[in-house]
Write a protein that holds these residues in place. Structure first.
Motif: not given
Length: 319
Positions: A121-126, A98-103
């Motif tokens: 993918g888990v979308p984590g970005t401000i 599981i990857v938490i981050g952006g594109d």
């Protein structure tokens, strides 16, 4: 699937810890082993991997940043780097990641999925720049940090009768600028998704000055250009006393908002559910308050769009 890994990659975002916590506890609830990968893809290649338990994620839901740390890795973009990562995944017996981050983080997840390692993918970005989800983890917290800063700057702008240009983050997306500008009643909002018509900004400032307006707030997304340069252009064109504030990395930090904590918990748990269901190469998200998932390739190809109604409203209210 009995063994999974979780990593955070790219820029940190408030709520990443809440997502890690959800992944670990949801997996343990389903009698799976969970391994934390430290320092993103760089740590994956180097084998910086540790088994996690319930206590590993205790007392982190309220903390900003990421306990797994983050790092950008040029080496991982190469075939050799990806092979190193696969060797480490095999060594630890990790069956899904599981990857938490952006594109950028998702591109790495796509590569691993293509090589036989299921990734979610888990979308984590401000920046809120991931298609397929209404919100990304960290956006709400960063937005409220910006709003608080602008509120304080407005006090000074009013006291000294000045124009302030405030540069906010967002990379090539204008969501932070648009939402913050609408929430704080900015006179002009400049975002990458719209052409920068400098003369319109100048004309609006002059109209306000003509009717007795003493101060103005202009929100500039970093994807448009330099706040310092823009402020000088404004001052030269209007002869108004102009100051510039670049908010910088203060926008990334801080305890996540309640919204981000709940969002991160839901998305992290959803990612585990997908791996349990045998899914791979997916990105989770939330649309109309319902959890969704999309093919990672489609997400990486899709363009980012701003909320057109909000942009129109911001112009209507800033007359």
């Amino acid at each position: 699937m009995k063994k999974i890994g979780v990593l955070t990659s790219g820029g940190d975002a408030p709520g990443m810890n809440a997502a890690v916590r959800a992944v670990v506890r949801k997996a343990i609830f389903h009698e799976m082993e969970v391994f934390g990968v430290y320092n993103g893809y760089q740590g994956l290649m180097e084998g910086n991997i540790k088994k996690m338990n319930i206590g590993s994620v205790g007392d982190i839901i309220q903390r900003g940043g990421t306990i797994l740390y983050s790092a950008r890795s040029e080496e991982f973009k190469t075939e050799e780097g990806q092979q190193k990562a696969i060797e480490q995944l095999n060594k630890f017996g990790i069956e899904g990641l599981i990857v938490i981050g952006g594109d950028g983080s998702f591109r790495g997840a796509e590569k691993l999925t293509q090589k036989g390692y299921p990734c979610i993918g888990v979308p984590g970005t401000i920046d809120n720049d991931i298609p397929g989800t209404d919100y990304t983890i960290g956006f709400d917290t960063a937005l409220n940090t910006i709003i608080e800063a602008i509120d304080k700057i407005r006090d000074t702008a009013t006291s000294h009768e000045r124009t302030y240009v405030i540069e906010v983050m967002g990379r090539n997306a204008g969501d932070l600028a648009l939402w913050a500008g609408l929430a704080d009643g900015a006179e002009s909002i400049l975002i990458p998704e719209r052409a920068d018509d400098f003369q319109l900004v100048v004309d609006k400032l002059k109209r306000g000055q003509a009717r007795g307006k003493k101060h103005s707030i202009i929100i500039l997304a970093e994807g448009v250009g330099s706040g310092m340069e823009y402020g000088k252009r404004i001052e030269d064109a209007t002869k108004m006393d102009t100051r510039v504030t670049v908010l910088g990395h203060i926008q990334r930090g801080g305890s996540p908002s309640g919204f981000d904590r709940v969002l991160a918990s839901r998305l992290g748990a959803k990612a585990v559910d997908l791996l349990l269901a045998g899914k791979a190469g997916r990105v989770v998200g939330i649309q109309k308050n319902e959890l969704v998932d999309h093919d990672i390739i489609e997400i990486l190809k899709a363009p980012h769009h701003i909320n057109e109604d909000m942009y129109k409203l911001s112009n209507e209210l800033s007359i």
